[in-house]
Design a protein around this motif. Structure first.
Motif, mmCIF file in Angstrom:
data_model
loop_
_atom_site.group_PDB
_atom_site.id
_atom_site.type_symbol
_atom_site.label_atom_id
_atom_site.label_comp_id
_atom_site.label_asym_id
_atom_site.label_seq_id
_atom_site.Cartn_x
_atom_site.Cartn_y
_atom_site.Cartn_z
ATOM 1 N N PHE A 88 0.934 -1.133 0.167
ATOM 2 C CA PHE A 88 0.021 -0.039 0.107
ATOM 3 C C PHE A 88 1.009 1.232 -0.039
ATOM 4 O O PHE A 88 2.264 1.185 0.222
ATOM 5 C CB PHE A 88 -1.067 0.101 1.381
ATOM 6 N N GLY A 89 0.190 2.323 -0.260
ATOM 7 C CA GLY A 89 1.076 3.688 -0.385
ATOM 8 C C GLY A 89 0.262 4.899 -0.374
ATOM 9 O O GLY A 89 -1.147 4.544 -0.306
ATOM 10 N N ILE A 90 0.764 5.793 -0.007
ATOM 11 C CA ILE A 90 0.198 7.260 -0.201
ATOM 12 C C ILE A 90 0.357 7.903 -1.415
ATOM 13 O O ILE A 90 1.512 7.878 -1.930
ATOM 14 C CB ILE A 90 0.586 8.288 0.933
ATOM 15 N N SER A 91 -0.817 8.062 -2.366
ATOM 16 C CA SER A 91 -0.452 8.844 -3.654
ATOM 17 C C SER A 91 -1.612 9.910 -3.509
ATOM 18 O O SER A 91 -2.549 10.221 -2.559
ATOM 19 C CB SER A 91 -0.769 7.955 -4.739
ATOM 20 N N VAL A 92 -1.794 10.410 -4.765
ATOM 21 C CA VAL A 92 -2.524 11.591 -5.190
ATOM 22 C C VAL A 92 -3.319 11.438 -6.382
ATOM 23 O O VAL A 92 -2.641 10.845 -7.257
ATOM 24 C CB VAL A 92 -1.766 13.095 -5.336
ATOM 25 N N GLN A 93 -4.279 11.740 -6.560
ATOM 26 C CA GLN A 93 -5.239 11.629 -7.971
ATOM 27 C C GLN A 93 -4.593 12.041 -9.040
ATOM 28 O O GLN A 93 -4.564 11.607 -10.235
ATOM 29 C CB GLN A 93 -6.690 12.517 -7.579
ATOM 30 N N GLU A 94 -3.666 13.211 -8.909
ATOM 31 C CA GLU A 94 -3.158 13.803 -10.249
ATOM 32 C C GLU A 94 -1.807 12.872 -10.544
ATOM 33 O O GLU A 94 -1.321 13.190 -11.748
ATOM 34 C CB GLU A 94 -2.524 15.256 -9.840
ATOM 35 N N ALA A 95 -1.680 11.979 -9.860
ATOM 36 C CA ALA A 95 -0.501 10.946 -10.245
ATOM 37 C C ALA A 95 -1.166 9.694 -10.748
ATOM 38 O O ALA A 95 -0.678 9.053 -11.579
ATOM 39 C CB ALA A 95 0.255 10.620 -8.883
#
Length: 332
Positions: A88-95
């Motif tokens: 799992f990880g933390i990402s952003v919608q723009e990525a």
């Protein structure tokens, strides 16, 4: 009569045998916890509080998980998670949207914060009260295409000329210093971190153009969010469900107990500024979600509108099926 006596004599022996079997079963070693890697998007901060809380409270352990929290490597979160380098990880919608356009099988499974909490800020003396006032000013940032697209759209909506905005590439610096030196006039920050730091910790007089106040012009979008891989969804959905059950519990705890949430994060990352972490935790407690029982939920409309914005701005070339890019199925 002899047969009956023999049968009755066997009953105590059978009970003893059953008792020994139960004791033997009780002596079995418990199942080993499943090792899970969770990758941050940056250094530890209050966006990650729910994960640190779930780990500190032993809720991952209760779920049979041994969760290791790691900072991002050179490969980036999305590629690492998609390839199985982290669960799992933390990402952003723009990525995530461009990643999926490129065939990277990443899936968003929870929105950490319900709405966008970022802004453009400037020193109050610049007189920037709305998007139109950005015209003729200099923006300091990373030089990314999304920055230009958002700022241009905001200035246009505010009645200004986007072509008059100048751009300075400054990278990872202390923005407030550059603004005070006159190197640039405004920057893009996250309200719950630098926004709190500049106003409540440093006491600077700044003005905000908050993205969420202008969703008639630009879309709302999820940043940050928790992601996993398509392969893990296919191969071990039970692991994802167990992880998200404990994680959601952690974020609900952060909502209800921001002061303790700050203390837990500080214990895990003592290098952080205590005043900033405590103020940020209190600020985010009211913004993670409007419904704690539904923390993490993502809406199709938010995905659809933001995907269209990226495409129309030329940041992606072809449309993706946004319904494949996210799921709420693993939320408790």
């Amino acid at each position: 009569m002899r047969f009956l006596n023999a049968r009755y004599l066997l009953i105590p022996l059978l009970l003893v045998a059953l008792g020994l079997a139960v004791i033997a079963c009780g002596d079995d070693e418990p199942d080993e916890p499943t090792d899970v890697t969770f990758m941050l998007d940056w250094t530890p901060n209050t966006n990650h509080a729910g994960v640190y809380i779930a780990k500190a409270k032993g809720w991952y352990e209760e779920a049979g998980l041994n969760v290791e929290i790691v900072e991002p490597g050179a490969g980036g979160v999305d590629q690492t998670v998609a390839s199985g380098g982290a669960h799992f990880g933390i990402s952003v919608q723009e990525a995530v949207i461009p990643a999926r356009e490129q065939g990277i099988p990443i899936v968003a499974i929870a929105a950490v914060i319900e709405h966008n909490t970022s802004s453009l800020i400037a020193l109050a003396e610049e007189g920037i009260e709305g998007p139109g006032d950005l015209a003729g000013k200099t923006y300091g940032g990373w030089g990314g295409a999304l920055e230009t697209a958002l700022i241009s759209k905001l200035v246009e909506c505010g009645g200004g000329d986007p072509s008059t905005v100048a751009y300075a590439v400054i990278g990872n610096v202390d923005y407030i210093v550059g603004m005070e030196q006159g190197d640039y006039d405004f920057v893009w920050i996250f309200d719950a971190w630098d926004g709190i730091r500049y106003t409540e910790v440093l006491g600077r007089d700044v003005s905000f153009v908050r993205f969420i106040d202008h969703t008639d012009c630009i879309p709302d979008w999820y940043t940050p969010m928790i992601v996993t891989s398509e392969s893990l969804i296919d191969e071990d959905p039970d692991l994802i469900e167990a992880f998200m059950e404990a994680t959601a519990r952690g974020y609900r705890y952060a909502i209800e107990n921001p002061e303790e949430a700050a203390e837990i994060l500080l214990e895990a990352a003592p290098e952080l500024d205590e005043a900033l972490v405590k103020a940020s935790a209190a600020y985010l407690a009211g913004l993670y979600t409007s419904d704690p029982d539904n923390w993490g939920r993502q809406e199709l409309d938010v995905w659809t509108r933001f995907e269209s914005f990226l495409r129309e701005a030329g940041l992606t070339e072809s449309a993706i099926d946004v319904e494949d890019a996210f799921t709420n199925d693993f939320l408790p």
